[in-house]
Design a protein around this motif. Structure first.
Motif, PDB file in Angstrom:
ATOM      1  N   ASP A  50      -9.949  -7.035   7.354  1.00 31.26           N
ATOM      2  CA  ASP A  50     -11.089  -6.424   6.690  1.00 31.26           C
ATOM      3  C   ASP A  50     -12.345  -6.780   7.472  1.00 31.26           C
ATOM      4  OD1 ASP A  50     -12.921  -5.409   4.977  1.00 31.26           O
ATOM      5  OD2 ASP A  50     -11.899  -6.153   3.171  1.00 31.26           O
ATOM      6  N   LEU A  51     -13.002  -5.784   8.041  1.00 30.09           N
ATOM      7  CA  LEU A  51     -14.167  -6.067   8.876  1.00 30.09           C
ATOM      8  C   LEU A  51     -15.473  -5.900   8.105  1.00 30.09           C
ATOM      9  CD1 LEU A  51     -13.203  -4.488  12.311  1.00 30.09           C
ATOM     10  CD2 LEU A  51     -12.942  -6.824  11.536  1.00 30.09           C
ATOM     11  N   GLY A  52     -15.382  -5.882   6.791  1.00 29.73           N
ATOM     12  CA  GLY A  52     -16.609  -5.765   6.004  1.00 29.73           C
ATOM     13  C   GLY A  52     -17.340  -7.093   5.938  1.00 29.73           C
ATOM     14  N   PHE A  53     -17.696  -7.635   7.114  1.00 28.38           N
ATOM     15  CA  PHE A  53     -18.350  -8.937   7.136  1.00 28.38           C
ATOM     16  C   PHE A  53     -19.807  -8.784   6.727  1.00 28.38           C
ATOM     17  CE2 PHE A  53     -15.404  -9.335  10.926  1.00 28.38           C
ATOM     18  CZ  PHE A  53     -14.394  -9.895  10.184  1.00 28.38           C
ATOM     19  N   SER A  54     -20.384  -9.894   6.270  1.00 29.94           N
ATOM     20  CA  SER A  54     -21.817  -9.860   5.970  1.00 29.94           C
ATOM     21  C   SER A  54     -22.375 -11.254   6.192  1.00 29.94           C
ATOM     22  CB  SER A  54     -22.038  -9.405   4.529  1.00 29.94           C
ATOM     23  OG  SER A  54     -21.318 -10.249   3.663  1.00 29.94           O
ATOM     24  N   SER A 100      -7.204  -5.018   5.016  1.00 34.57           N
ATOM     25  CA  SER A 100      -7.583  -3.775   4.360  1.00 34.57           C
ATOM     26  C   SER A 100      -6.852  -2.628   5.040  1.00 34.57           C
ATOM     27  CB  SER A 100      -9.089  -3.567   4.424  1.00 34.57           C
ATOM     28  OG  SER A 100      -9.453  -3.187   5.728  1.00 34.57           O
ATOM     29  N   VAL A 101      -6.755  -1.519   4.337  1.00 35.56           N
ATOM     30  CA  VAL A 101      -6.167  -0.326   4.936  1.00 35.56           C
ATOM     31  C   VAL A 101      -7.263   0.716   5.020  1.00 35.56           C
ATOM     32  CG1 VAL A 101      -4.473   1.517   4.668  1.00 35.56           C
ATOM     33  CG2 VAL A 101      -3.882  -0.816   4.015  1.00 35.56           C
ATOM     34  N   SER A 102      -7.377   1.335   6.202  1.00 32.01           N
ATOM     35  CA  SER A 102      -8.368   2.400   6.320  1.00 32.01           C
ATOM     36  C   SER A 102      -7.672   3.681   6.745  1.00 32.01           C
ATOM     37  CB  SER A 102      -9.462   2.011   7.302  1.00 32.01           C
ATOM     38  OG  SER A 102      -8.899   1.516   8.480  1.00 32.01           O
ATOM     39  N   GLN A 103      -8.354   4.789   6.500  1.00 28.02           N
ATOM     40  CA  GLN A 103      -7.783   6.092   6.852  1.00 28.02           C
ATOM     41  C   GLN A 103      -8.707   6.737   7.868  1.00 28.02           C
ATOM     42  OE1 GLN A 103      -7.415   8.846   3.584  1.00 28.02           O
ATOM     43  NE2 GLN A 103      -5.789   9.974   4.602  1.00 28.02           N
ATOM     44  N   GLU A 152     -13.373   8.764  11.982  1.00 30.64           N
ATOM     45  CA  GLU A 152     -13.884   7.422  11.677  1.00 30.64           C
ATOM     46  C   GLU A 152     -12.919   6.708  10.756  1.00 30.64           C
ATOM     47  OE1 GLU A 152     -17.896   6.634  10.526  1.00 30.64           O
ATOM     48  OE2 GLU A 152     -18.580   8.387  11.659  1.00 30.64           O
ATOM     49  N   TYR A 153     -12.874   5.370  10.903  1.00 33.07           N
ATOM     50  CA  TYR A 153     -12.022   4.586  10.025  1.00 33.07           C
ATOM     51  C   TYR A 153     -12.738   4.398   8.692  1.00 33.07           C
ATOM     52  CZ  TYR A 153      -9.557   3.392  14.333  1.00 33.07           C
ATOM     53  OH  TYR A 153      -8.875   3.443  15.507  1.00 33.07           O
ATOM     54  N   VAL A 154     -12.191   4.968   7.635  1.00 33.76           N
ATOM     55  CA  VAL A 154     -12.814   4.829   6.321  1.00 33.76           C
ATOM     56  C   VAL A 154     -11.923   3.925   5.471  1.00 33.76           C
ATOM     57  CG1 VAL A 154     -13.587   6.046   4.269  1.00 33.76           C
ATOM     58  CG2 VAL A 154     -13.751   7.148   6.520  1.00 33.76           C
ATOM     59  N   PRO A 155     -12.435   2.757   5.059  1.00 37.38           N
ATOM     60  CA  PRO A 155     -11.602   1.857   4.255  1.00 37.38           C
ATOM     61  C   PRO A 155     -11.189   2.528   2.945  1.00 37.38           C
ATOM     62  CG  PRO A 155     -13.600   0.748   5.009  1.00 37.38           C
ATOM     63  CD  PRO A 155     -13.767   2.195   5.323  1.00 37.38           C
ATOM     64  N   VAL A 156      -9.895   2.457   2.624  1.00 39.07           N
ATOM     65  CA  VAL A 156      -9.436   3.079   1.381  1.00 39.07           C
ATOM     66  C   VAL A 156      -8.790   2.074   0.432  1.00 39.07           C
ATOM     67  CG1 VAL A 156      -9.122   5.392   2.311  1.00 39.07           C
ATOM     68  CG2 VAL A 156      -7.281   3.734   2.535  1.00 39.07           C
ATOM     69  N   TRP A 157      -8.441   0.913   0.969  1.00 36.26           N
ATOM     70  CA  TRP A 157      -7.733  -0.051   0.106  1.00 36.26           C
ATOM     71  C   TRP A 157      -7.942  -1.444   0.655  1.00 36.26           C
ATOM     72  CZ3 TRP A 157      -3.399  -3.362   0.793  1.00 36.26           C
ATOM     73  CH2 TRP A 157      -2.797  -3.810  -0.398  1.00 36.26           C
ATOM     74  N   PHE A 202       0.833  -1.203   0.000  1.00 34.60           N
ATOM     75  CA  PHE A 202       0.000   0.000   0.000  1.00 34.60           C
ATOM     76  C   PHE A 202       0.872   1.258   0.000  1.00 34.60           C
ATOM     77  CE2 PHE A 202      -2.099   3.327   2.566  1.00 34.60           C
ATOM     78  CZ  PHE A 202      -3.187   3.590   1.753  1.00 34.60           C
ATOM     79  N   ALA A 203       1.901   1.266   0.852  1.00 38.34           N
ATOM     80  CA  ALA A 203       2.747   2.457   0.979  1.00 38.34           C
ATOM     81  C   ALA A 203       3.477   2.742  -0.330  1.00 38.34           C
ATOM     82  CB  ALA A 203       3.744   2.268   2.116  1.00 38.34           C
ATOM     83  N   LEU A 204       4.028   1.676  -0.936  1.00 35.44           N
ATOM     84  CA  LEU A 204       4.829   1.876  -2.140  1.00 35.44           C
ATOM     85  C   LEU A 204       3.965   2.190  -3.349  1.00 35.44           C
ATOM     86  CD1 LEU A 204       7.474  -0.934  -1.769  1.00 35.44           C
ATOM     87  CD2 LEU A 204       7.985   1.473  -2.157  1.00 35.44           C
ATOM     88  N   GLU A 205       2.899   1.403  -3.503  1.00 35.75           N
ATOM     89  CA  GLU A 205       2.172   1.498  -4.765  1.00 35.75           C
ATOM     90  C   GLU A 205       1.041   2.512  -4.740  1.00 35.75           C
ATOM     91  OE1 GLU A 205       1.325  -2.531  -5.773  1.00 35.75           O
ATOM     92  OE2 GLU A 205       3.479  -2.968  -5.923  1.00 35.75           O
ATOM     93  N   VAL A 206       0.350   2.621  -3.607  1.00 35.66           N
ATOM     94  CA  VAL A 206      -0.772   3.555  -3.566  1.00 35.66           C
ATOM     95  C   VAL A 206      -0.316   4.943  -3.142  1.00 35.66           C
ATOM     96  CG1 VAL A 206      -3.062   3.988  -2.629  1.00 35.66           C
ATOM     97  CG2 VAL A 206      -2.316   1.642  -3.068  1.00 35.66           C
ATOM     98  N   LEU A 207       0.466   5.001  -2.045  1.00 36.32           N
ATOM     99  CA  LEU A 207       0.911   6.313  -1.577  1.00 36.32           C
ATOM    100  C   LEU A 207       2.125   6.809  -2.354  1.00 36.32           C
ATOM    101  CD1 LEU A 207       0.622   5.802   2.289  1.00 36.32           C
ATOM    102  CD2 LEU A 207      -1.001   6.932   0.785  1.00 36.32           C
ATOM    103  N   GLY A 208       2.842   5.874  -2.968  1.00 38.84           N
ATOM    104  CA  GLY A 208       3.989   6.266  -3.778  1.00 38.84           C
ATOM    105  C   GLY A 208       5.182   6.783  -2.994  1.00 38.84           C
ATOM    106  N   VAL A 209       5.338   6.344  -1.735  1.00 37.80           N
ATOM    107  CA  VAL A 209       6.511   6.774  -0.980  1.00 37.80           C
ATOM    108  C   VAL A 209       7.685   5.844  -1.276  1.00 37.80           C
ATOM    109  CG1 VAL A 209       5.102   7.735   0.864  1.00 37.80           C
ATOM    110  CG2 VAL A 209       5.931   5.399   1.048  1.00 37.80           C
TER     111      VAL A 209
END
Lengths: 399, 353
Positions: free
Chosen positions: A294-298, A385-388, A393-398, A172-179
């Motif tokens: 990932d807590l997006g259970f259903s 999952s990664v959330s911001q 609030e924790y908002v899932p972003v990836w 996530f850090a390398l590819e999404v944030l590009g650091v």
């Protein structure tokens, strides 16, 4: 005097005869021995979770999951199910003590625990040596299921292995944030150190640079010296500190006050996904990233679980691993049901048979996914999952 | 000469070697760090100031240990909980609602003053309650008994407040006027650090005047010297002891507010580690001595902050900041070996000890 003694000895003799008539001795052929419950005796489970101290939210949340799983099961072959809740203290000493206490009680058949990997390492050894079996809902340190390091034959877990989480964060850090430069900070606990190490290794493997890999002191409040060392080494574009709530809160706030780190992107892990952690990081945590399951259970089972949780404990889940604890308990209860031998009104459970059954778990439909155990007890269906943190609030972003 | 050689026993030799090894390691590590020069100068300055601020907090809490020890010869291990109780309560009932409503940022001085008053009130109230219920009945008991009782009282208050306010971490709102840095003699200092250091110095001076120059202070000193004689001279011993506890707890209550300003999070377990550290500071400075507690606190804070980077980095130890406690407690051991009565402590007569 002698008359009293006479009556007394007759009473003793009578009670001995009665005891002997109580039933024929069950012939246990299990390599590790059996646990037997006579008619009316409850089947006994134990939990060893962190239910006191700074991380009590994490453990209580899991304990609620265990209690709900037991409530849903109701009975096993007509026996009630009883839970003995111990505290793992989120420390090696706590895990050792809880383990010793549990294995000294021969009526306990299975264990859900521990919360913290640091407690899991000694407890896994104690429990396995005594022939018991434990399923952890939230230990994620890679070492616990690594036979070369700390794996023991009575240990399983429904939480993900941090090999997965650390890699996901690096990606996530390398590819999404590009650091391209990062630092990792841990606090010496096997969970935090393991995760920080996997992150750092993966980050370098994928082409990034780790400018500083350091540690703070667990229980400490002043993190500035360690952060100043990180700033002096880089300063990096990204800092990952997979620690617990209290230390994480201090790191987050103080990072903003150390020269050189004002614009660094901050990230933490699942030990800091809770209401309590949002309070701890405060405004300084706005915009920081968190990796975690990932807590997006259903599903119907999950809806039923949440309804019961809110009804019994008066709030939405307070931390992350309630569902993993629920699955761990159901796995355990399911296997007890499978291997128990009915003998009139009593039941007998072979400890080796229970272990074998747990390790053989495959395609088990739980809330957290479809669980299949590896030969070293990794049963999770790991979804990271990664959330911001946005507006508190924790908002899932990836992904 | 021969007699002196005979007097040297095995233990002395071991202690000498131990001293040499520790001091050698410190010097070696420092020189190696200075040669290697891993940090720019302003990192050192930041670290030292953080250490002084932390040390000031330790000093304020250490006062409570030292005062009570001076009067009762008892280590009050529940003192860290007095520190926690005041600020935790004030955060929940005042700071958090005022932070949300914006009152605290509109009237920061009035707000902080009221928060401080509540924090002191709760800390003192709990201290007096503990003294009355748990310590006073045991005043004639052997000295181990109140010590163990104090540990019990510490647990009691921890879990009492956990039951009351829950186990989660509570955020303390950030004050706008205390955000950022100010320049003191050309050095940039965090405003919160400046507030902590200045308040701590003022409090310590005030306390010193209170104990040394007032009548009440005199009665406390008299009780510390000899309870029985003080009673014969017409001093109300119970009252003096109560005032001692109240003074120590008031310092802890203020330390709590300063802690909250710097670290901006409070928690039912927050008193434990600072309590142990402040106890260390009190022993370091010479338990029973007020300037000793202040000096011990400052030294401990500085060593903890600067030590890992200075001594351990040079020795090539990875992740040195994790070993802060090693520095703190090695310092304690070193002091106990070299000067058992502490830096400013007077040698306690056998009778008193």
């Amino acid at each position: 005097m002698s008359k009293k003694l006479y009556i007394f000895s007759i009473l003793i003799a009578l009670s001995l005869i009665l005891a002997a008539c109580g039933g024929a001795e069950y012939d246990c052929e299990d390599a590790l021995g059996c646990v037997s419950y006579a008619e009316g005796e409850p089947v006994r489970l134990a939990s060893a979770l962190v239910i006191s101290g700074a991380n009590a939210d994490l453990g209580l949340d899991s304990q609620y999951g265990v209690e709900i799983a037991i409530a849903f099961q109701e009975t096993l072959f007509g026996h009630e199910i009883e839970l003995q809740a111990e505290d793992d203290g989120c420390s090696a000493e706590g895990g050792q003590a809880a383990g010793q206490k549990i294995v000294s009680d021969p009526t306990i058949v299975g264990i859900v625990g521990t919360s913290c990997s640091g407690a899991g390492v000694p407890m896994s050894k104690v429990v396995s040596d005594a022939g018991y079996a434990m399923v952890s809902p939230s230990n994620t340190a890679p070492s616990l299921t690594d036979p070369a390091v700390a794996w023991n034959p009575g240990y399983l877990r429904t939480a993900h292995n941090d090999e997965v989480q650390g890699k996901a964060m690096a990606e996530f850090a390398l590819e999404v944030l590009g650091v391209t430069t990062a630092a990792a900070i841990h606090d010496g606990d096997p969970y935090t150190e393991g995760l920080a190490r996997v992150f750092a290794d993966s980050f370098e493997e994928m082409g990034g640079t780790i400018v500083e890999f350091t540690a703070v002191n667990k229980g400490d409040t002043d993190m500035r010296p360690a952060l100043a060392a990180v700033a002096a080494a880089g300063p990096p574009e990204f800092i990952y500190y997979p620690v617990f709530t209290a230390e994480g809160g201090f790191l987050t706030k103080q990072a903003k006050e150390v020269s050189g780190l004002e614009d660094t992107i901050l990230a933490a892990a699942d030990g800091m996904i809770s209401e309590s952690a949002i309070e701890a990081v405060g405004e300084a945590g706005e915009g920081m990233y968190f990796s975690g399951p990932d807590l997006g259970f259903s599903g119907d089972l999950y809806d039923k679980f949440i309804a019961k949780y809110v009804e019994d404990y008066g709030s939405e889940p307070i931390s992350v691993f309630h569902a993993h604890a629920f699955d761990a308990t159901r796995m355990l209860l399911g296997c007890i049901e499978q291997v128990a031998v009915e003998d009139g009104d009593s039941i007998h459970i072979g400890r080796q048979a229970l272990r074998t059954c747990l390790y053989a778990t495959a395609d088990f439909e739980g809330i957290t996914g479809t669980l299949t155990c590896t030969e070293h007890g990794d049963c999770a269906d790991p979804q990271i999952s990664v959330s911001q943190l946005t507006d508190g609030e924790y908002v899932p972003v990836w992904p | 000469m021969q007699r002196r050689l005979k007097d040297i026993n095995f233990l002395d030799v071991v202690l000498w070697i131990l001293r040499a090894v520790i001091i050698g390691a410190v010097i070696w590590g420092s020189i190696a760090t200075i040669i290697e020069n891993p940090y720019p100068i302003n990192t050192w300055v930041e670290t030292i100031i953080a250490g002084v601020a932390q040390g000031s907090l330790y000093a304020l809490i250490a006062i409570g240990y030292t005062l009570v020890y001076g009067v009762l010869f008892m280590i009050n291990f529940a003192h860290g909980e007095f520190f926690m109780a005041g600020i935790l309560t004030a955060t929940i009932f005042l700071a958090q609602p005022w932070g949300k409503s914006g009152f605290l940022n509109q009237h920061p001085l009035i707000g902080l003053a009221i928060i401080t008053i509540l924090s002191i009130t709760i800390s003192v109230g709990i201290a007096l309650l503990t003294e009355r219920v748990a310590y006073r009945p045991l005043r004639k008991a052997p000295r181990l008994v109140p010590l163990i009782t104090a540990i019990g009282a510490s647990f009691f208050w921890q879990y009492f407040f956990r039951g009351l306010f829950g186990s989660d971490v509570k955020g303390f709102p950030q004050l706008e006027i205390l955000t950022g840095k100010i320049s003191v003699f050309g050095i940039l200092v965090l405003k919160t650090h400046a507030v902590v250091i200045v308040s701590a110095v003022l409090m310590l001076i005030g306390l010193y005047i209170f104990v040394m120059k007032t009548k009440v202070g005199k009665s406390i000193r008299a009780v510390a010297e000899d309870k029985d004689v003080a009673a014969l001279m017409g001093i109300d011993v119970d009252r003096a002891i109560t005032i001692t506890f109240a003074t120590g707890a008031a310092m802890a209550g203020i330390a709590g507010v300063l802690y909250a300003l710097v670290f901006r999070q409070v928690h039912f377990f927050m008193g434990f580690i600072p309590g142990i550290k402040a106890f260390t500071a009190a022993v370091l400075g010479g338990i029973g001595s007020i300037p000793g507690a202040a000096l011990g606190g400052l030294l401990l804070g500085m060593f903890e902050s600067v030590g890992p980077g200075l001594f351990l980095e040079g020795l090539g130890i990875p992740a040195p900041h994790q070993l802060k406690d090693v520095i703190a407690f090695t310092l304690l051991v070193l002091i106990l070996i070299l000067r058992p009565q502490g830096i400013l402590g007077e040698r306690i007569s056998k009778e008193k000890a």
